[in-house]
Design a protein around this motif. Structure first.
Motif, short mmCIF file in Angstrom:
data_model
loop_
_atom_site.label_atom_id
_atom_site.label_comp_id
_atom_site.label_asym_id
_atom_site.label_seq_id
_atom_site.Cartn_x
_atom_site.Cartn_y
_atom_site.Cartn_z
N HIS A 110 -10.49 -6.21 -3.95
CA HIS A 110 -9.88 -4.96 -4.41
C HIS A 110 -10.31 -4.72 -5.85
O HIS A 110 -10.08 -5.58 -6.70
CB HIS A 110 -8.35 -5.05 -4.34
N TRP B 212 -8.84 -0.63 8.99
CA TRP B 212 -9.03 -2.07 8.88
C TRP B 212 -9.16 -2.70 10.27
O TRP B 212 -10.05 -3.50 10.53
CB TRP B 212 -7.88 -2.68 8.10
N TYR C 13 -13.22 1.04 1.89
CA TYR C 13 -12.09 1.97 1.92
C TYR C 13 -11.55 2.12 0.50
O TYR C 13 -11.97 1.43 -0.43
CB TYR C 13 -10.99 1.43 2.85
N VAL D 66 0.85 -1.19 0.00
CA VAL D 66 0.00 0.00 0.00
C VAL D 66 0.89 1.24 0.00
O VAL D 66 1.98 1.24 0.58
CB VAL D 66 -0.93 -0.01 1.23
N ASP E 74 -0.92 6.17 2.29
CA ASP E 74 -2.23 5.59 2.57
C ASP E 74 -2.17 4.47 3.60
O ASP E 74 -3.21 4.11 4.17
CB ASP E 74 -2.85 5.04 1.28
N HIS F 234 -7.58 3.08 -1.41
CA HIS F 234 -6.18 3.45 -1.28
C HIS F 234 -5.43 3.08 -2.55
O HIS F 234 -5.98 2.47 -3.46
CB HIS F 234 -5.54 2.81 -0.04
N THR G 200 -5.13 3.13 6.22
CA THR G 200 -5.73 1.85 5.84
C THR G 200 -5.68 0.87 7.01
O THR G 200 -6.68 0.22 7.35
CB THR G 200 -4.99 1.25 4.63
#
Length: 859
Positions: free
Chosen positions: A468, A421, A433, A409, A413, A435, A417
């Motif tokens: 994702h 989380w 979310y 990541v 971010d 990112h 994150t």
């Protein structure tokens, strides 16, 4: 099974043989009961797999239907926003496609979830939100078409996002509910498949053990299997699975009823035949003949299972999948035959296929949205192999284990994150979310994340399933739309400013003309101010129309062979008042030899005028401006250089964008709409050329270069565009003119001009009065507005042309609509000429004054 009587011939006493027979009988009865129970268990498990398979397919249909509804709503939303920003009807194609489909798709969704009261309530709420959203989208489109920019603009800036966000939230809840159901049903299906497998192996093992025990007992006590052994035959025929027994050579000597049904061979017909002839098996996929289990048992002497994906071809050619095993029959260690126990696996295979198909559809749905699926432990850590995440990020197993995934990541971010989380993990709520993630190729991409906890029967988190989805292009599009929206706001403010600016001097000049006792010089100056400002406003409107035509691909050039130098001089003379006002030195540079090109002279002048005006606006007083042309590589290069403020390197490619201005317009008194360079670029490209901007940086001036294909022509074919004499409003002969326009000021001022030129003029303001007045006065020329009450100008023209006295009247259409289609509509109605408001009085004088042109000339 056998109930052999090993009593003595005299029948005296209950010896050990009798006791053994009773034990054997009890064992056989118990085995039969176990087999019956196992058959019932297997049947129920198979039925559970089938039912759960159907529900799995149903759940996938619901999830895809939810995605379908939201995709249609998103398409309509995006199309409406694009239309609101660009006013281009082509942007509404997805909206037109989505709108008629949405009611049916929502109804289909409600039908699919009718069995789930939770989903029924959510689907009803989604239906209401979709209707509200589509109603607001329709309203936005109508307001945009009516050019109510102030009403449409706030909506495009996000005031309508609440409804869309609510719809997405409801869709997410429905997806989560279906995901929960999908997990439960998959678990049930897996458990049922496990039960079937257990029952299958227990049944097979019990059958083989039973048969081996029978064979061992028969061999031990000298009992031989033969047709007369009714007990053995009855037992074998009672087994629920198919049973085939062979001799040591692999020839069939026994088949129960299930085996005869599945193979299509009767026991009598099969007896003595090789097993491979009766038991014809192939690989379901390759269609190759499978190895005979008898051969394998005879070769290895052990129990063997049939190969996976085995199909049994019956005597009539029908085929079905089968499962189970084969084993040797031994007598004191000596192989005396082979027994096969097999069964129809059609239901299990169908359930397995449904499960696999459900998985494939789920994967396809994820792939369709460019998504990567992953799972995390109940504590939020990655455990085990995650092929999707590894493929996306290039991380190895040891890299992403635990919280190692966070290293992929973006550093900016990652903290947010991880914090969000862990908060979702603690609260066991859905995680939503966004990112940036570094892909395996090193590129940073924007991803939207959605993860939900899977709970066990006690409400505890078993694991997390997330996805994702790559939204990089979507975010780029949204950013571009915001940029266009911002530039549109600047443009609208600029347009308002630029249209209001000429109104002030026009109003002031009109007030001056209303004063008594004005001298000739004041009258002339006031008239010149009004004419100049009206032409400026008309020029602004013409630029807007030209940009619209170029954008829609309906702009037509009128090319001819012309001297380029004369066009450049004409453009320079047009800009000279602005240059003189700022004390600019306006220089010209071109070869001594004439440059001749095949081009639209009006548009070449327009291009160069825009470039010179731009140079004058951004050059400080007493600066230098140069316009010229050269011949390079068989083409023509027109250049405009200035010593002005220059351009930063990062804006060189942006200055030709629509509504783009280097500085806020209020910092430059000359203003402008910010479309001049965009219009020039479009006109240059229509000529087959291109335009570019150059600058050494801020404060170093700039240069614009226009590249055109140079086509040389003979001198006799060339027209000098500067040679056209100016036309004046002087009547060469008196004409009777009818003017019909519901704009009274416009009609009366036009009548005053024509009266001053010596013509007889009649004025009316409705279509019906115009038709009656035309029948009475029989004018030579009729100037008709198109948008009149009662009868519009088109209908008046058609009726005049329908009369004998109206055949030779010259009809002139005057309107604010100047597109090619508007002109063709006028010609189709019978008009000879089409003039777009505001028009030059000199143009009207050329039409009214003889010789009168009565031949329509369509564009």
């Amino acid at each position: 099974m056998i109930a052999a009587d090993f009593n003595s011939a005299s029948g005296a006493g209950w010896d050990w043989r009798t006791a053994w027979s009773w034990r054997l009988t009890a064992l056989l009865v118990t085995s039969i009961l176990l087999l019956a129970a196992l058959s019932v268990w297997t049947a129920r498990s198979v039925d559970t797999m089938r039912v759960e398979g159907d529900w799995l397919a149903h759940t996938e249909r619901v999830r895809l239907q939810i995605t379908r509804v939201m995709q249609l709503l998103t398409d309509a939303e995006t199309a409406a926003r694009g239309f609101a920003l660009t006013k281009d009807e082509q942007f509404l194609e997805p909206y037109r496609a989505s709108k008629p489909q949405l009611p049916g798709e929502v109804a289909a969704l409600r039908g699919l979830v009718a069995d789930n009261m939770t989903q029924v309530a959510l689907a009803s709420e989604l239906d209401t939100l979709v209707q509200i959203r589509m109603s607001r989208i329709d309203d936005l489109i109508l307001r945009t078409r009516d050019k109510e920019f102030d009403a449409a603009h706030p909506y495009t800036r996000g005031l309508g996002n609440a409804t869309m966000a609510a719809a997405r939230s409801v869709a997410t809840q429905m997806q989560a509910e279906e995901g929960r159901l999908l997990d439960v049903r998959r678990q049930r299906s897996v458990l049922a498949a496990r039960d079937v497998g257990i029952a299958r192996w227990i049944t097979a093992g019990l059958s083989i053990v039973l048969l081996l025990f029978i064979a061992f007992s028969a061999a031990r006590h000298g009992v031989r299997l033969r047709r007369a052994d009714r007990t053995l035959v009855t037992t074998l025929r009672s087994v629920g699975d198919a049973v085939i027994a062979t001799d040591p050579a692999g020839a069939v000597w026994f088949m129960n009823d299930v085996a005869t049904q599945m193979t299509g061979w009767t026991e009598a017909a099969a007896r003595g035949r090789p097993l491979a002839e009766v038991f014809n098996i192939v690989n379901e996929y390759s269609r190759q003949t499978a190895e005979s289990p008898v051969d394998k048992v005879l070769r290895e002497g052990t129990i063997v299972g049939l190969a996976n994906h085995t199909g049994l071809i019956a005597r009539d050619g029908s085929e079905r999948p089968i499962e189970d095993s084969a084993a040797p029959i031994l007598d004191d260690g000596k192989l005396i035959g082979v027994v096969l126990v097999f069964r129809d696996a059609t239901s299990e295979r169908q359930s397995q296929r449904l499960l696999e198909e459900s998985e494939r559809r789920f994967r396809a749905a994820v792939d369709a949205v460019q998504g990567v699926v992953w799972t995390n432990s109940a504590q939020g850590e990655m455990r085990g192999e995650q092929p999707g995440w590894a493929s996306l990020t290039g991380q190895q197993l040891e890299d992403y284990q635990g919280f190692g995934w966070a290293r992929a990541v973006h550093p900016e971010d990652a903290p947010g994150t991880t914090e969000a989380w862990l908060r979702a993990v603690r609260k066991r709520c859905a995680f939503v979310y966004e990112h940036r993630v570094r892909r395996a190729d090193g590129q940073w991409r924007h991803f939207a994340i959605r993860a939900i906890p899977l709970l066990d029967a006690h409400g505890n988190t078993r694991e997390w399933v997330g996805v994702h989805i790559d939204v990089t292009e979507q975010r780029a599009t949204e950013s571009a739309l915001r940029d266009v929206d911002a530039r549109k706001d600047v443009f609208l403010a600029t347009l308002s400013h630029e249209l209001r600016n000429p109104l002030a001097p026009i109003r002031n000049a009109a007030l001056i003309l209303g004063k008594a006792g004005l001298d000739a010089e004041t009258l002339e100056r006031s008239r010149a101010i009004i004419v100049r400002q009206v032409r400026h406003m008309a020029s602004l409107l013409d630029d807007l129309l030209d940009v619209s035509r170029i954008t829609r691909g309906v702009f037509t050039l009128k090319k001819e062979f012309v001297h380029l130098q004369s066009l450049l001089m004409e453009a320079a003379q047009t800009v000279r008042p602005l240059a003189d006002a700022k004390r600019h030195t306006l220089n010209t540079q071109w070869p001594t030899e004439p440059i001749r090109i095949n081009a639209d002279p009006v548009r070449i002048v327009q291009i160069v005028t825009n470039l010179l005006t731009n140079a004058a606006k951004y050059t400080d007083p007493e600066g230098q401006i140069t316009v010229g042309a050269t011949v390079e590589d068989g083409g023509v290069v027109i250049f405009v250089r200035d010593s002005g403020i220059g351009l930063a390197p990062d804006v060189l490619s942006e200055v030709f964008d629509m509504f783009s201005q280097v500085e806020p317009n209020q910092e430059r008194s000359e203003g402008g709409l910010g479309i001049g360079l965009a219009l020039s670029k479009g006109l240059v490209e229509l000529h087959g050329g291109h335009i570019e901007a150059r600058s050494a940086g801020l404060g170093s001036g700039s240069e614009f270069r226009v590249y055109l294909p140079g086509i040389q022509a003979d001198a006799g074919d060339v027209r000098d565009s500067a040679a056209d004499p100016a036309q004046t409003l002087v009547a060469r002969d008196q004409r009777t003119v009818l003017i019909a326009d519901d704009n009274r000021d416009g009609a009366e001022t036009l009548a005053m001009l024509l009266n001053a030129a010596g013509h007889i003029v009649y004025v009316t303001h409705t279509g019906i009065d115009a038709l009656e007045l035309a029948a009475q006065k029989r004018p030579d020329v009729a100037v008709l507005d198109i948008g009149m009450p009662g009868l519009n100008g088109y209908e008046v023209a058609r009726r005049i042309r329908g009369e004998d006295w109206g055949k030779h009247i010259v009809l002139i259409a005057v309107t604010g609509w100047g597109q090619v289609g508007d002109k063709n509509n006028a010609y189709d109605a019978g008009f000879n000429h089409h003039l777009t408001k505001p028009f030059d009085a000199e143009v009207l004088a050329d039409i009214v004054a003889p010789p009168l042109d009565s031949v329509p000339c369509k564009v």
